[in-house]
Design a protein around this motif. Structure first.
Motif, short mmCIF file in Angstrom:
data_model
loop_
_atom_site.label_atom_id
_atom_site.label_comp_id
_atom_site.label_asym_id
_atom_site.label_seq_id
_atom_site.Cartn_x
_atom_site.Cartn_y
_atom_site.Cartn_z
N TYR A 216 5.40 -9.06 -14.96
CA TYR A 216 4.65 -9.06 -13.70
C TYR A 216 3.41 -8.16 -13.84
O TYR A 216 3.47 -7.12 -14.49
N PRO A 217 2.31 -8.56 -13.20
CA PRO A 217 1.10 -7.74 -13.32
C PRO A 217 1.25 -6.35 -12.67
O PRO A 217 0.62 -5.39 -13.09
N HIS A 218 2.09 -6.25 -11.65
CA HIS A 218 2.39 -4.95 -11.03
C HIS A 218 3.88 -4.94 -10.70
O HIS A 218 4.48 -5.99 -10.51
N GLY A 219 4.44 -3.74 -10.59
CA GLY A 219 5.79 -3.66 -10.06
C GLY A 219 5.76 -4.10 -8.61
O GLY A 219 4.80 -3.78 -7.90
N PRO A 220 6.76 -4.84 -8.13
CA PRO A 220 6.67 -5.40 -6.77
C PRO A 220 6.61 -4.35 -5.66
O PRO A 220 5.95 -4.58 -4.63
N ILE A 221 7.25 -3.22 -5.83
CA ILE A 221 7.21 -2.22 -4.76
C ILE A 221 5.84 -1.53 -4.73
O ILE A 221 5.25 -1.36 -3.66
N ALA A 222 5.33 -1.21 -5.90
CA ALA A 222 3.98 -0.62 -5.95
C ALA A 222 2.96 -1.63 -5.42
O ALA A 222 2.01 -1.27 -4.73
N TRP A 223 3.19 -2.90 -5.71
CA TRP A 223 2.28 -3.96 -5.26
C TRP A 223 2.32 -4.03 -3.72
O TRP A 223 1.28 -4.15 -3.07
N GLY A 224 3.53 -3.95 -3.19
CA GLY A 224 3.69 -3.94 -1.73
C GLY A 224 2.92 -2.79 -1.09
O GLY A 224 2.32 -2.94 -0.03
N GLU A 225 2.95 -1.66 -1.77
CA GLU A 225 2.20 -0.49 -1.26
C GLU A 225 0.71 -0.76 -1.26
O GLU A 225 0.00 -0.40 -0.33
N MET A 226 0.23 -1.39 -2.34
CA MET A 226 -1.20 -1.70 -2.44
C MET A 226 -1.62 -2.69 -1.35
O MET A 226 -2.69 -2.56 -0.76
#
Lengths: 268, 285
Positions: A216-226
């Motif tokens: 994945y290009p980002h971890g999903p939780i960090a992505w959710g934060e972004m």
């Protein structure tokens, strides 16, 4: 506040061009300066504004609807970038549809509400088209567009040409809540939060696992934060209300994060 | 201290673990039921290593050294001196339980027994032994030498010490270790479930074509591969059986309901890349 950048290389397709008499320069009738007006969520306006200006397109970020009057004749396309279907979005769309000439496309974020229901009762619904405007995605090379049942082919072609000129690919998808990428992405983030809430693994390990195990290009939780957890919840709630299916139920932890605006991990 | 590694099952995953273990200077005892299976497995490791040499990822010497570290075993009792034994046999709970019962008797009393199961309960496998605290899940991903991650799965009775040792060994194998509890799908198969299932649902609603969904996911989302390409690569039969297993184990939680479209692909024998026909057609024209 006006932000304009001149770029003579920018080409505009015939249909989004203003009428010849509006042009003061006779010698270059083919060169129409594009002016794209943006309004809506700050985060999305910022992302779109930066990306458009980088391509040399003049952008006007509308701070309020009153400032629309001053530039209404110069605007060649308008983006309404409010993600959540709220009263303000309705007001914005109404004002744009009243003020802008019928041939100016209005491209509206249609992630939590279909472009059909946004535009059906407005003037010239044929010039509205939906876009999967969702934080973090506009930097990527493709945009998803959704024409409604009313959208004219001419407008759809013009908007596609606009993105062509920005060297962005387009994908025309059905006018449905969540469109494609925001819908899949929010479901992944939701499951990551269920996994975290169930204490299956730490948030950090969940993110690392998805990056290193599934590319994945980002971890999903960090992505959710972004993206903003509130935005993720808005999409999931809209999907739930649209489908009435349990699969779109928001993880309670995710809803709490949306209210708090942060993930507890960031406070460590 | 040199750790010796035992591997039971010389199929794709067993060979993959042997490959990285040997390259990371571990002595590996690779066990399977007969010489022929092992020979083919080592041949495959040889082939994969050669490709790494061609890509300049490892040297020719690294490869030669590594291959000498793989000991071919056809007598399971020869694994008695191993510090850790990886199980990579058929994904069948009865087969695995019987094997762990046997390994429990053969293995050194301090040895760690690691299962590479991706869908079965580590807790249940561990319960077949007298030392469930020493049983752990170590979920490697295919191809093992390319995918960085190992999920270290804590069964209900797995000790913290075993978890720590397993993570340390994974790191010595050059892997990124994450810890997860023994719940269906662990982390990766669970969180990536909607990546496939929501894409299948969108396809079912006819919102666009599968080619378009793949293009959008890659070019708007920034993912390396689209969901349909990936299902074809993994095999629709494998993907579906993982999805069905998670669904069963979650007591039919509707979030995990598998897709009818994928079921039909499997029923049609359209498994994906491996038989040249799946969501895409791979037949050379």
């Amino acid at each position: 506040m006006k932000k304009q950048i001149k770029n003579k290389k920018t080409k505009v397709t015939a249909a989004v061009r203003e009428k010849p008499k509006a042009q003061p320069v006779k010698s270059k009738p083919a060169e129409v300066k594009q002016l794209i007006c943006l309004l809506g969520d700050e985060q999305l306006v910022k992302e779109y504004s930066a990306a458009l200006q980088e391509k040399g397109i003049a952008v006007q970020e509308l701070q309020n609807l009153a400032s629309l009057k001053n530039s209404v004749k110069k605007i060649t396309a308008a983006f309404e970038l409010t993600l959540t279907a709220n009263e303000q979005k309705k007001k914005n769309l109404l004002a744009l549809s009243e003020a802008l000439p019928a041939n100016v496309p209005i491209i509206s974020c249609a992630v939590t509400e279909t472009i059909l229901s946004q535009s059906h009762l407005l003037k010239h619904p044929e010039r509205f088209i939906g876009i999967a405007a969702f934080p973090t995605l506009f930097a990527n090379p493709l945009v998803e567009l959704a024409p409604s049942l009313h959208t004219s082919k001419e407008i759809a072609d013009n908007v596609k040409a606009l993105f062509d000129s920005l060297k962005k690919e387009t994908a025309m998808v059905q006018d449905s809540v969540g469109m494609v990428m925001p819908r899949i992405l929010c479901q992944i983030i939701n499951e990551a939060l269920f996994t975290s809430q169930n204490d299956v693994a730490s948030p950090n390990d969940i993110d690392e696992a998805m990056k290193h195990g599934a590319n994945y290009p980002h971890g999903p939780i960090a992505w959710g934060e972004m993206i903003g957890f509130a935005n993720v919840v808005a999409v999931l709630d809209a999907l739930y209300n649209n489908h009435h299916e349990e699969r779109y139920r928001v993880a309670p932890l995710l809803r709490q994060m949306a209210i708090a605006g942060v993930f507890w991990r960031t406070k460590e | 201290m040199a750790i010796s590694i035992g591997i039971v099952g010389a199929g794709t995953m067993g060979a993959g673990i042997a490959h990285i273990a040997a390259l990371n200077k571990f002595t590996v005892s690779l066990y399977d039921i007969n010489d022929e299976v092992i020979r083919r497995s080592v041949e495959k490791i040889n082939f994969e290593m050669k490709r790494s040499v061609d890509k300049n990822k490892i040297s020719d010497d690294d490869m030669k050294q590594a291959l000498t570290r793989i000991k071919k075993r056809t007598n399971i009792n020869d694994l008695d001196t191993c510090d850790i034994i990886f199980e990579a046999v058929l994904e069948d709970i009865k087969v695995k339980k019987d094997l762990f019962k046997k390994l429990d008797q053969i293995a050194h009393h301090t040895a760690i027994l690691a299962t590479n199961t991706s869908t079965l309960s580590v807790t249940s496998i561990a319960a077949a032994t007298k030392k469930p605290e020493r049983v752990v899940g170590m979920h490697f991903f295919n191809p093992v030498h390319e995918i960085q991650l190992v999920e270290i799965v804590k069964g209900e009775r797995t000790s913290d010490e075993t978890m720590k040792s397993a993570a340390a060994i994974a790191e010595q194998l050059g892997k990124k270790a994450v810890q997860t509890k023994d719940t269906p799908g662990y982390i990766v198969n669970r969180v990536s479930h909607p990546f496939y299932n929501e894409a299948l649902k969108i396809l079912g609603e006819n919102a666009t074509t599968l080619e378009e969904i793949d293009r959008i996911v890659k070019k708007s989302g920034g993912f390396k591969m689209g969901p349909f390409e990936l299902m074809d690569l993994t095999g629709n039969d494998v993907s579906l059986s993982v999805a069905e297993s998670i669904y069963e184990q979650m007591y039919h939680d509707p979030r995990f309901q598998p897709s009818r479209i994928q079921k039909q692909m499997v029923e049609a024998g359209m498994f994906g890349k491996k038989n040249k026909l799946g969501f895409y057609n791979y037949e050379e024209k």
